[in-house]
Design an enzyme around this catalytic site. Sequence first.
Site, PDB file in Angstrom:
ATOM      1  N   GLU A 150       1.008  -1.105  -0.156  1.00 28.45           N
ATOM      2  CA  GLU A 150       0.082   0.087   0.003  1.00 28.45           C
ATOM      3  C   GLU A 150       1.038   1.235   0.062  1.00 28.45           C
ATOM      4  OE1 GLU A 150      -0.251   2.251   2.577  1.00 28.45           O
ATOM      5  OE2 GLU A 150       0.758   1.038   4.254  1.00 28.45           O
ATOM      6  N   LYS A 206       7.560  -0.681  -0.632  1.00 30.12           N
ATOM      7  CA  LYS A 206       7.183   0.334   0.220  1.00 30.12           C
ATOM      8  C   LYS A 206       8.366   0.849   1.030  1.00 30.12           C
ATOM      9  CE  LYS A 206       4.135   2.496   3.007  1.00 30.12           C
ATOM     10  NZ  LYS A 206       3.309   1.778   3.728  1.00 30.12           N
ATOM     11  N   ALA A 254      11.136  22.098   5.224  1.00 34.42           N
ATOM     12  CA  ALA A 254      11.881  22.029   6.358  1.00 34.42           C
ATOM     13  C   ALA A 254      11.106  22.270   7.441  1.00 34.42           C
ATOM     14  CB  ALA A 254      13.150  23.015   6.632  1.00 34.42           C
ATOM     15  N   CYS A 262       4.119   4.927   9.864  1.00 33.12           N
ATOM     16  CA  CYS A 262       4.927   4.564   8.753  1.00 33.12           C
ATOM     17  C   CYS A 262       6.238   4.833   8.716  1.00 33.12           C
ATOM     18  CB  CYS A 262       4.087   4.734   7.350  1.00 33.12           C
ATOM     19  SG  CYS A 262       2.673   3.987   6.967  1.00 33.12           S
ATOM     20  N   LYS A 325       0.154  14.815  11.381  1.00 31.08           N
ATOM     21  CA  LYS A 325       0.235  15.527  10.264  1.00 31.08           C
ATOM     22  C   LYS A 325      -1.308  16.055  10.300  1.00 31.08           C
ATOM     23  CE  LYS A 325      -0.871  13.547   6.257  1.00 31.08           C
ATOM     24  NZ  LYS A 325      -0.496  12.931   5.025  1.00 31.08           N
TER      25      LYS A 325
END
Length: 435
Positions: A150, A206, A254, A262, A325
């Site tokens: 994936e 991956k 940056a 992950c 995130k």
Amino acid sequence: MRMTVIGSGYLGATHAACMAELGHEVVGVDTDPAKVEALSAGRAPFFEPDLEPLLRKHTETGRLRFTTSLAEAARGAAVHFVCVGTPQQPGRPAADTSAVEAVVEELAPLLAPGAVVVGKSTVPVGLAAALRRTVLAGGAEGADLAWNPEFLREGYAVEDTLRPDRIVVGADRPETVEVVRAVYADAVSRGTPFLTVGLETAELVKVAANSFLATKISFINAMAEFCEATGADVVDLAHAVGYDDRIGHRFLKAGLGFGGGCLPKDIRAFQARASELGLGRSVGFLGEVDEINTRRREKTVDLAHEILGGRVSGRRVAVLGAAFKPDSDDVRDSPALDVADQLYLRGAEVTVYDPEARETARRHSPRLSYADSLAAAVEAADLVLLLTEWAEFVAMDPAAVGDRVAHRAILDARNVLDPRAWQEAGWTYRGLGRG
């Protein structure tokens, strides 16, 4: 096509809903009854844009259902996707593949003739071949195993599943490849590249991709260290370097660095597997990639300490962002939450606000304080830290936020704000790598 999707985390739940959207009859399997109950009711147990509408749509039509019984789900299914987690082992860099191995062991004797087990979990190279032997030993005539890594980005997982940029399939038999091709017939018909490789190559794709992306992120953060020491501006530097089409601007940003479930664990597991194969020197640079990433968190804490005049204890710090995130509630190895925790340990009064990750963050770091809004988070703050680049934070009005804080000081650890606009509004503005 009738199929199972085993594991209902970020990968499995999204994959199950998207396979139903593509017209397949899907049964999702998970060992957690509460998760199965939520998914059966069309509720995602985590935040992922666009996922819940698909869950509701297809659980209501009956095309998608969930169960805790693998034996029940496997009955008559032609394809079985393995989407269970491979987290980092406690106290070791290697991946824990026990869940994948257990699923395939349980599944093998349940397979129908000609059924294909398709691994999607990220595993160390060499495991797929061993798992294939388990499948072949299960006794189902014509059954086989393929590996289909994936490439999902949290926050874009539905789009990445329905409209992937490539499909990679590792298999030993052409007929096995064709079964997987039929699963993705919609994407293939629209021209999505369909790459057929060996099992070992499929396993490596991956971790190789994630290692490259992590290296690119850590490279520009290493340049940020030079900029901090010399007075250069890393944002301008990255902008100029990215115009080289051999490099590009993507992932050349940056800031606080990478996190999540992950990239960090994948590069560590890759190094661990390389060492097992006697190839540790080949990927030894990934150790420095990981170290640079960790240093950005330490730099952020130190810079916050500096902005506060060298006294953190008792100071009110507003932390904007907890997820690793934006568009996710995932706080696994989150740089933002790590920084918040470190400031708390230095004695700061830390208040965290995140649009979606408040509850996952609270479970991870219950000792911190959490606000239900941006306004509440910044109230009477001595310092504001922007640590996750949610759109709500990028669009902040410096004057409006300034009316609520005790001191107009902000540390933009993602370099997403306009320094001039904030400085003109009377703020002390600092960014990482900006001189």
